[in-house]
Design a protein around this motif. Structure first.
Motif, PDB file in Angstrom:
ATOM      1  N   ALA A  85       0.812  -1.218   0.000  1.00 46.55           N
ATOM      2  CA  ALA A  85       0.000   0.000   0.000  1.00 46.55           C
ATOM      3  C   ALA A  85       0.846   1.268   0.000  1.00 46.55           C
ATOM      4  CB  ALA A  85      -0.962  -0.012   1.179  1.00 46.55           C
ATOM      5  N   LEU A 112      -4.974  -5.835  -0.826  1.00 48.97           N
ATOM      6  CA  LEU A 112      -4.398  -4.517  -1.108  1.00 48.97           C
ATOM      7  C   LEU A 112      -5.423  -3.402  -0.979  1.00 48.97           C
ATOM      8  CD1 LEU A 112      -2.042  -2.698  -1.961  1.00 48.97           C
ATOM      9  CD2 LEU A 112      -2.653  -3.178  -4.344  1.00 48.97           C
ATOM     10  N   SER A 114      -8.027  -3.016   0.961  1.00 48.04           N
ATOM     11  CA  SER A 114      -8.232  -2.638   2.376  1.00 48.04           C
ATOM     12  C   SER A 114      -7.038  -1.880   2.923  1.00 48.04           C
ATOM     13  CB  SER A 114      -8.473  -3.888   3.231  1.00 48.04           C
ATOM     14  OG  SER A 114      -9.744  -4.410   2.967  1.00 48.04           O
ATOM     15  N   TYR A 115      -5.853  -2.400   2.655  1.00 46.29           N
ATOM     16  CA  TYR A 115      -4.638  -1.743   3.148  1.00 46.29           C
ATOM     17  C   TYR A 115      -4.471  -0.348   2.541  1.00 46.29           C
ATOM     18  CZ  TYR A 115      -3.282  -6.443   4.719  1.00 46.29           C
ATOM     19  OH  TYR A 115      -3.241  -7.673   5.308  1.00 46.29           O
ATOM     20  N   ALA A 118      -6.637   2.192   4.307  1.00 45.64           N
ATOM     21  CA  ALA A 118      -5.976   2.573   5.563  1.00 45.64           C
ATOM     22  C   ALA A 118      -4.798   3.510   5.310  1.00 45.64           C
ATOM     23  CB  ALA A 118      -5.508   1.323   6.311  1.00 45.64           C
ATOM     24  N   GLU A 119      -4.032   3.237   4.286  1.00 44.66           N
ATOM     25  CA  GLU A 119      -2.857   4.049   3.946  1.00 44.66           C
ATOM     26  C   GLU A 119      -3.241   5.460   3.512  1.00 44.66           C
ATOM     27  OE1 GLU A 119       1.120   5.067   3.070  1.00 44.66           O
ATOM     28  OE2 GLU A 119       0.447   3.254   4.088  1.00 44.66           O
ATOM     29  N   HIS A 124      -7.204   5.760   9.112  1.00 44.79           N
ATOM     30  CA  HIS A 124      -6.611   4.442   8.844  1.00 44.79           C
ATOM     31  C   HIS A 124      -7.614   3.294   8.889  1.00 44.79           C
ATOM     32  CE1 HIS A 124      -2.769   6.456   8.962  1.00 44.79           C
ATOM     33  NE2 HIS A 124      -3.095   6.972  10.126  1.00 44.79           N
ATOM     34  N   ALA A 126      -9.641   0.175   7.546  1.00 47.09           N
ATOM     35  CA  ALA A 126      -9.289  -0.880   6.592  1.00 47.09           C
ATOM     36  C   ALA A 126     -10.506  -1.771   6.361  1.00 47.09           C
ATOM     37  CB  ALA A 126      -8.107  -1.698   7.093  1.00 47.09           C
TER      38      ALA A 126
END
Length: 158
Positions: A85, A112, A114-115, A118-119, A124, A126
């Protein structure tokens, strides 16, 4: 800038290499439903980044059918299920700093997606993506972060 993160439609569970798994008929319907939703919402995607995996490429084809012919598409080899991410985040910031992109779509895979939410967001989060779900992030290029506005899936449209 608006960033739309989309998981590919439902893929066949057949014995081929993972990158070559195609969309099922259901996956094609899911992608078409989400394309229609974007059109109905008057969301004009400027640029699409898509995974090289077959199911993501097929999802992109269904998404682009009803959209403006001026949409540019780039296949990016590191936005796969095992993508990182932070790398995608840096790529987005570099791409958007030098262009006029207002509505960016990324079509890729779990985990990816979800991450990446968050990124890219301040808090953040997810979330788990259903197939063909789209997360919309109101992204601030100055902060290099944004706010998750919604996560919508084909089932929400039925």
């Amino acid at each position: 800038m608006q960033v739309y993160l989309m998981r590919h439609g439902e893929a066949a569970n057949i014995r081929v290499s993972d990158p070559q798994r195609p969309l099922t008929k259901q996956g094609q319907v899911e992608a078409s439903l989400m394309a229609k939703w974007l059109s109905n919402m008057k969301i004009n995607i400027d640029h699409v980044l898509v995974s090289p995996y077959l199911r993501a490429q097929q999802t992109a084809s269904h998404m682009l059918e009803p959209l403006d012919d001026n949409v540019s598409l780039d296949t990016v080899d590191f936005i796969t299920p095992s993508g990182i991410a932070a790398e995608v985040h840096h790529y987005i910031d570099g791409l958007c700093a030098n262009t006029d992109i207002e509505h960016l779509m990324i079509i890729s895979h779990m985990p990816l997606m979800s991450y990446l939410v968050a990124e890219l967001t301040y808090d953040h989060q997810a979330p788990i993506f259903q197939t063909a779900a789209i997360a919309q992030i109101d992204y601030n290029l100055s902060d290099m972060k944004g706010q998750l506005l919604r996560l919508i899936a084909p089932i929400d449209l039925c």
